[in-house]
Write an enzyme that holds these catalytic residues in place. Structure first.
Site, PDB file in Angstrom:
ATOM      1  N   GLY A  87      69.918  77.567  66.475  1.00  0.00           N
ATOM      2  CA  GLY A  87      68.632  77.837  65.829  1.00  0.00           C
ATOM      3  C   GLY A  87      68.046  76.588  65.177  1.00  0.00           C
ATOM      4  CG  ASP A 181      79.409  78.925  62.317  1.00  0.00           C
ATOM      5  OD1 ASP A 181      78.338  78.897  62.935  1.00  0.00           O
ATOM      6  OD2 ASP A 181      79.897  79.971  61.876  1.00  0.00           O
ATOM      7  CE  LYS A 208      71.781  74.476  63.694  1.00  0.00           C
ATOM      8  NZ  LYS A 208      71.557  75.367  64.834  1.00  0.00           N
ATOM      9  CD  GLU A 428      58.040  84.393  59.387  1.00  0.00           C
ATOM     10  OE1 GLU A 428      59.259  84.190  59.499  1.00  0.00           O
ATOM     11  OE2 GLU A 428      57.509  85.492  59.608  1.00  0.00           O
TER      12      GLU A 428
END
Ligand code: FBP
Length: 555
Positions: A87, A181, A208, A428
């Site tokens: 993501g 992870d 991240k 968003e």
């Protein structure tokens, strides 16, 4: 500079992210100091047997080289590949900028290859060369669009062999995998495989995820969390103003974060909602779905009795997995779907439920059948490539609203009104322009990754620590990824994975929240954080978030 930058974007492109002192003279002038050898957090013997080549490596820290500043060091150019995985999270472009500037500080002829569309780009040799002109268009911007991202899991030897072919053809010294992870677990597995095949290319990871669940003693936070939560908190604050102005709606806001409730908790610390559910607490207290609904309905009733038929409730997107009976149902469904995918393909919801109920326990079958059809369908959706249920696709906030409505209907003493609106904040915030904190942190992580790559530190994750002490005190280095691993059940099999960091109920952020939530329930203690600021006083622009400050004893 890119034409599609806004006025703010253009000003932001000029921002020079800061670096820890050890990195300011360039990657060649960094002294790599090795600490003690390490062990994995759990399941040591099993992890050691799966990572015979990379297990047990020491933590490394970087120090400024004591050689004189005027002494020019030179080295051969390095060739590094970079992958964005999973993501999106604000600051990814700055990690790439940090790697780019890091390897260029080694030699101006160093080369950065960007693999397209996530790990599949590495596997299939789809890439671009990132040059200065392209890099400059993306500095300090949100998003992963410079090379895009993807969720392909690299796990088979065929995939690993294809990666070897690609890195060998490109003569890469290192590949950096920027991910959460699961992606960093992949990085460690790939690095181990490369080493077992005597491939000289090393694999380096970078922490991240907006979810904030990739953290431990050495990784204080994952990048993107700070910006994403500040973005959600701004909008939650706006909704609170609206709720308090109209005084006629309850707003139920589901927040991204997958399993962990870090995002919901941080948003609560920033905005003071009337209700904020913390999945980890619900699991710890073994609360049933009915008990969770009762708890929310109690706050609605309490406020109604005070003449307040409005409020704001925050719901973590992973909630259902943490309600014991639903959690068991989800893992039994995952196991059943992993083994019987073909048997249920093409069936409608009711038929699928019937079929699946023959493979799960009687108790779970009862739970599944008690849920609305929409939620049943969402719980039965395909798992992602890492075996996780896709919680962002489950309308938990709508389920909670419906069930609270039913609960209140059954209460003879409830005389108030309950008109509820639902929201979901996730996408968003994932590509918002990084806060100063994330801009600096990401650039530093990338630069540190270039040092790990140059020093051939295989299976390491780039790390920057002491993040609440001011950038001049930040400490860069690298952590062996195997050190963070344990064994978990995924896709119906035991797998080595990086241990997820969930909200700790004895941790400072939760305690701070728990001590105040009863007051926040009945009052309008709302705070309105407003938008992220990039220019102005440092205490406003460079402020970190509550979670890290409380965890690090900095407030
Ligand atoms: P990562 O774990 O890959 O960083 O992704 C985080 C996340 O934003 C979760 O919060 C969310 O549940 C999930 O991604 C959504 O996945 P997708 O982007 O595939 O819809």
């Amino acid at each position: 500079m890119s034409d599609n930058l806004s006025v703010l974007g253009k000003a932001r492109a000029e921002y020079q992210p800061k670096l820890p002192v050890s990195l300011t003279q360039g990657a060649l002038k960094v002294k790599v100091v090795k600490g003690e050898n390490t062990e994995s957090v759990r399941d040591q013997e099993k992890i050691k047997s799966l990572f015979p080549n990379t297990y047990g490596a020491p933590v490394v820290s970087f120090e400024k080289c004591c050689c004189s500043g005027s002494e020019e060091k030179t080295a051969a150019p390095v060739r590094v590949g970079v992958v964005l995985s999973g993501g999106q999270a604000p600051g990814g472009h700055n990690v790439i900028a940090g790697i780019f500037d890091g390897i260029k500080s080694i030699s101006k002829d160093s080369v950065l290859i960007g693999f397209l569309g996530g790990p599949s780009g590495l596997e299939n040799g789809k890439y671009i060369q990132i040059d200065a002109e392209l890099m400059n268009k993306y500095r300090n911007t949100g998003g992963f669009d410079i090379i895009q991202s993807g969720r392909t899991k690299l796990e088979t030897t065929e995939q690993f062999d294809r990666c070897i072919k690609v890195v060998t053809e490109l003569k890469l010294d290192a590949v950096t995998i920027i991910g959460g992870d699961d992606s960093n677990t992949n990085a460690a597995v790939l690095g181990e495989y490369f080493q077992s095949k005597n491939v000289s290319c090393v694999v380096v990871g970078c922490p991240k995820t907006i979810d904030g669940d990739l953290k431990n003693e050495f990784i204080e936070t994952s990048f993107g969390f700070d910006t994403a939560v500040k973005t959600y908190s701004e909008v939650i604050g706006n909704i609170m103003r609206d709720a308090n102005s109209a005084q006629k709606y309850w707003h139920f806001v589901k927040l991204m974060g997958r399993s962990a409730s870090h995002i919901g908790l941080e948003a609560a610390l920033q905005t003071h909602p009337n209700v904020c559910l913390i999945s980890e607490e619900i699991k710890e207290k073994k609360m049933t779905l009915a008990a969770v609904i009762k708890q929310v309905a109690d706050v609605v009733a309490l406020r109604a009795a005070l003449g307040k038929n409005f409020g704001v409730a925050l719901i973590p997107e992973g909630l259902l997995e943490f309600i014991p009976e639903v959690g068991v149902l989800i893992s039994e469904l995952s196991e059943a779907l992993a083994h019987h995918e073909a048997d249920v393909a093409g069936l409608n919801t009711a038929a699928k439920v019937e079929k699946l109920c023959t493979w799960i326990s009687k108790e779970s079958a009862v739970v599944l059948k008690s849920l609305p059809a929409g939620i049943q369908e969402q719980l039965m959706l395909d798992r992602d490539s890492h075996g996780n249920v896709q919680v962002s696709l489950i309308d938990t906030e709508k389920l909670v609203i419906e069930m609270v409505k039913q609960e209140l209907k059954g209460r003879a003493d409830f005389k108030g009104k309950f008109a509820a609106l639902n929201h979901f904040f996730g996408y968003e915030g994932r590509c918002a322009a990084p806060s100063n904190f994330d801009s600096d942190y990401c650039y530093s992580l990338g630069f540190a990754a270039s040092v790990l790559a140059f020093n051939k530190m295989n299976g390491y994750m780039s790390s920057v620590r002491d993040l609440t002490k001011g950038i001049e005190n930040w400490k860069a280095g690298g952590i062996p990824i195997t050190m963070m691993m344990n064994i978990e059940r995924r896709h119906g099999a035991d797998k080595p994975v990086i241990q997820k960091a969930l909200v700790e109920l004895d941790g400072a952020p939760f305690k701070y929240f728990a001590a105040r939530r009863d007051e926040w329930a009945k009052t309008e203690s709302y705070t309105y954080p407003g938008p992220i600021q990039y220019f102005g006083p440092s205490e406003i622009c460079d402020a970190t978030n509550f979670t890290i400050r409380l965890e690090r004893g900095a407030m």
